[in-house]
Design a protein around this motif. Sequence first.
Motif, PDB file in Angstrom:
ATOM      1  N   TRP A 244       8.861 -11.541  -7.836  1.00  7.40           N
ATOM      2  CA  TRP A 244       7.518 -11.785  -7.590  1.00  7.40           C
ATOM      3  C   TRP A 244       6.660 -12.868  -8.623  1.00  7.40           C
ATOM      4  N   PRO A 245       5.891 -13.560  -8.282  1.00  7.04           N
ATOM      5  CA  PRO A 245       4.606 -13.933  -9.040  1.00  7.04           C
ATOM      6  C   PRO A 245       3.781 -12.989  -9.492  1.00  7.04           C
ATOM      7  N   ALA A 246       3.510 -12.708 -10.980  1.00 10.21           N
ATOM      8  CA  ALA A 246       2.888 -12.728 -11.367  1.00 10.21           C
ATOM      9  C   ALA A 246       1.056 -12.907 -10.823  1.00 10.21           C
ATOM     10  N   GLY A 247       0.585 -11.099 -10.487  1.00 11.42           N
ATOM     11  CA  GLY A 247      -0.624 -11.435  -9.757  1.00 11.42           C
ATOM     12  C   GLY A 247      -0.153 -10.781  -8.296  1.00 11.42           C
ATOM     13  N   ALA A 248       0.405 -10.426  -7.488  1.00 16.74           N
ATOM     14  CA  ALA A 248       1.227 -10.571  -6.535  1.00 16.74           C
ATOM     15  C   ALA A 248      -0.105  -9.799  -5.646  1.00 16.74           C
ATOM     16  N   PRO A 249      -1.046  -9.858  -4.842  1.00 16.33           N
ATOM     17  CA  PRO A 249      -1.485  -9.094  -4.147  1.00 16.33           C
ATOM     18  C   PRO A 249      -0.823  -7.458  -3.440  1.00 16.33           C
ATOM     19  N   VAL A 250      -0.222  -7.193  -3.860  1.00 14.65           N
ATOM     20  CA  VAL A 250       0.303  -6.030  -3.361  1.00 14.65           C
ATOM     21  C   VAL A 250      -0.099  -5.405  -2.142  1.00 14.65           C
ATOM     22  N   ARG A 251      -1.362  -4.683  -2.846  1.00 14.68           N
ATOM     23  CA  ARG A 251      -2.356  -4.076  -1.636  1.00 14.68           C
ATOM     24  C   ARG A 251      -2.881  -4.698  -0.736  1.00 14.68           C
ATOM     25  N   ALA A 252      -3.245  -5.219  -0.155  1.00 15.48           N
ATOM     26  CA  ALA A 252      -3.271  -6.275   0.616  1.00 15.48           C
ATOM     27  C   ALA A 252      -2.137  -7.313   1.698  1.00 15.48           C
ATOM     28  N   LEU A 253      -1.265  -6.937   1.231  1.00 14.79           N
ATOM     29  CA  LEU A 253       0.050  -7.501   1.846  1.00 14.79           C
ATOM     30  C   LEU A 253       0.565  -6.182   2.704  1.00 14.79           C
ATOM     31  N   PHE A 254       0.307  -5.232   1.564  1.00 14.02           N
ATOM     32  CA  PHE A 254       0.692  -3.882   1.994  1.00 14.02           C
ATOM     33  C   PHE A 254       0.126  -3.044   3.983  1.00 14.02           C
ATOM     34  N   THR A 255      -1.465  -3.632   3.038  1.00 18.54           N
ATOM     35  CA  THR A 255      -2.554  -3.131   4.631  1.00 18.54           C
ATOM     36  C   THR A 255      -1.678  -4.288   5.463  1.00 18.54           C
ATOM     37  N   GLU A 256      -1.764  -5.255   5.336  1.00 19.37           N
ATOM     38  CA  GLU A 256      -1.431  -6.797   6.590  1.00 19.37           C
ATOM     39  C   GLU A 256      -0.446  -6.297   7.557  1.00 19.37           C
ATOM     40  N   ALA A 257       0.468  -5.875   6.403  1.00 21.04           N
ATOM     41  CA  ALA A 257       1.654  -5.335   7.424  1.00 21.04           C
ATOM     42  C   ALA A 257       2.210  -4.031   7.950  1.00 21.04           C
ATOM     43  N   LEU A 258       0.504  -3.514   7.274  1.00 20.38           N
ATOM     44  CA  LEU A 258       0.897  -1.971   8.456  1.00 20.38           C
ATOM     45  C   LEU A 258      -0.154  -2.558   9.762  1.00 20.38           C
ATOM     46  N   ALA A 259      -0.961  -2.932   9.646  1.00 19.47           N
ATOM     47  CA  ALA A 259      -1.694  -3.958  10.692  1.00 19.47           C
ATOM     48  C   ALA A 259      -0.559  -4.723  11.818  1.00 19.47           C
TER      49      ALA A 259
ATOM     50  N   VAL B  29      18.728  -4.434  -0.472  1.00 22.62           N
ATOM     51  CA  VAL B  29      19.109  -6.074  -0.311  1.00 22.62           C
ATOM     52  C   VAL B  29      18.599  -6.687  -1.458  1.00 22.62           C
ATOM     53  N   THR B  30      19.275  -8.196  -1.214  1.00 19.85           N
ATOM     54  CA  THR B  30      18.462  -7.946  -2.642  1.00 19.85           C
ATOM     55  C   THR B  30      16.939  -8.774  -1.920  1.00 19.85           C
ATOM     56  N   VAL B  31      15.858  -8.443  -3.552  1.00 21.62           N
ATOM     57  CA  VAL B  31      14.367  -8.653  -3.224  1.00 21.62           C
ATOM     58  C   VAL B  31      14.337  -9.904  -3.125  1.00 21.62           C
ATOM     59  N   PRO B  32      13.320 -10.107  -1.748  1.00 20.77           N
ATOM     60  CA  PRO B  32      12.861 -12.224  -1.808  1.00 20.77           C
ATOM     61  C   PRO B  32      12.140 -12.278  -2.890  1.00 20.77           C
ATOM     62  N   ALA B  33      11.719 -13.506  -3.120  1.00 21.66           N
ATOM     63  CA  ALA B  33      10.494 -14.373  -4.364  1.00 21.66           C
ATOM     64  C   ALA B  33       9.250 -13.713  -3.193  1.00 21.66           C
ATOM     65  N   ASP B  34       9.957 -13.632  -1.853  1.00 23.09           N
ATOM     66  CA  ASP B  34       7.976 -13.835  -2.018  1.00 23.09           C
ATOM     67  C   ASP B  34       7.550 -12.015  -1.470  1.00 23.09           C
ATOM     68  N   PRO B  35       7.020 -11.269  -2.064  1.00 21.76           N
ATOM     69  CA  PRO B  35       6.454  -9.971  -1.702  1.00 21.76           C
ATOM     70  C   PRO B  35       6.451  -9.796  -0.322  1.00 21.76           C
ATOM     71  N   ALA B  36       5.479 -10.551   0.193  1.00 21.64           N
ATOM     72  CA  ALA B  36       5.429 -10.161   1.504  1.00 21.64           C
ATOM     73  C   ALA B  36       6.430 -10.089   2.746  1.00 21.64           C
ATOM     74  N   ARG B  37       7.441 -10.460   2.307  1.00 21.02           N
ATOM     75  CA  ARG B  37       8.527 -10.217   3.291  1.00 21.02           C
ATOM     76  C   ARG B  37       9.800  -9.378   2.802  1.00 21.02           C
ATOM     77  N   ILE B  38       9.627  -8.806   1.861  1.00 23.94           N
ATOM     78  CA  ILE B  38      10.061  -6.882   1.715  1.00 23.94           C
ATOM     79  C   ILE B  38       8.792  -5.707   2.021  1.00 23.94           C
ATOM     80  N   ILE B  39       8.320  -6.315   1.375  1.00 27.94           N
ATOM     81  CA  ILE B  39       6.515  -5.462   2.057  1.00 27.94           C
ATOM     82  C   ILE B  39       6.976  -5.343   3.574  1.00 27.94           C
ATOM     83  N   GLY B  40       7.063  -6.250   4.376  1.00 33.29           N
ATOM     84  CA  GLY B  40       6.914  -6.243   6.003  1.00 33.29           C
ATOM     85  C   GLY B  40       7.830  -5.619   6.859  1.00 33.29           C
ATOM     86  N   THR B  41       8.982  -5.693   5.712  1.00 30.35           N
ATOM     87  CA  THR B  41      10.460  -5.147   5.955  1.00 30.35           C
ATOM     88  C   THR B  41      10.894  -3.624   6.123  1.00 30.35           C
TER      89      THR B  41
END
Length: 408
Positions: free
Chosen positions: A170-185, A116-128
């Motif tokens: 993505w913007p620099a400093g994206a909180p990927v671990r927190a977003l990953f944990t939120e997506a798992l929940a 896919v085209t990876v979106p600028a919002d990391p939460a979207r692709i991590i959620g997918t």
Amino acid sequence: MTQTRTTRLERGRSALGPALELVHTGRAPTRAVLTAELGVTRATAGAVAAELEALGLITVDARPAAAAGSQGRPSHRLSVAPDGPVVLAAQIHADGFRAALVGLGGRMVATAPGCVTVPADPARIIGTVVEEGARLLRETDRRCLGAGLAVPSAVAEPDGTALNPLHLSWPAGAPVRALFTEALAAAGVPGPAGGPLAGVAGNDVNLAALAEHRHGAGRGARHLLCVATGHRGVGGALVLDGRLHSGSSGLAMEVGHLTVNPAGLPCHCGSRGCLDVEADPRAFLTAAGREPGPAGSLLHQATELIRTSYDTDPAVRAAVELLVDRLGLGLAGLVNILNPDRVVLGGLHRELLTADPGRLRAVVADRSLWGRSGSVPILPGTLDHGSLIGAAEAAWQPVLDDPLAVLG
């Protein structure tokens, strides 16, 4: 309970993690080897193996058989449980993502790729990618003990932020671990005890190096240097005495920004001629006179071009030689500084080594302080999905550290 009995139980529990790691990495195929590696009695090793089997992590052969031509008492064979628990592994790269379920031993149980085209919002692709992993868990009905995410960026600790996702928007400093944990929940992926599952995240090449050290071409190395190019850019990692060297805050080994061509292309970091832009799939395709993309994976395009045209197309051969020389220059500097006992190459670099191994080793030896007297082995990586397996290794680590704490 006597003090001796209590001490024996404590010693047995402290051996559970090391024992599981020995079976997990294939270094203890039998109970006799496990006994020797742990430095315990046969009774303790037997109790440890039985406990790990009761936890559903390994299997112990009920009918030990001696190997052909061997002497002495046969030993019970040990292996990871084929239907045991898994962890959810996820990887995001410049051309999409991949989700997988990975068991002990680095076994891929199920996988789901997505381009896919990876979106600028990391939460979207991590959620997918997490939703795909959750779907695999539902379909396989496996118990999940952890989750790991590999991203093409340095991941700063202790915050778990992606500081330089240069090949993503993505913007620099994206909180990927927190977003990953939120997506798992959000996807309903439960933890081992039914509660929320905390995800772990790391740089893709760091995690691939960990996987190669435990299950691939780096197994047995004490100081392992791994350099790889995936879909875009170049990364490096160092494993010291079995542990990933990530520096004081997770940012060590950004080898992609070594200058190998001072008059070369401008790099995203602000310099020129870095490995990141001089020795990745896009650089190779350009050197070979091919138009990169626009659809599909640049890594796949470059890899297939080498495999199908290296022997017949002079332009492809010249591009291989050019990138080998650039890569060799960078590797020589790293070998001089780090003095590893083994170098493993992944991604496109694995293909370059396979295509012209003599040239690459000669370039490194010619520029290395120690190259002529004690050549460092340079090997192709053996894992096709090293970053995914490495993400799984990071997720398995709490279980390897203390199985009872996670499963007790």
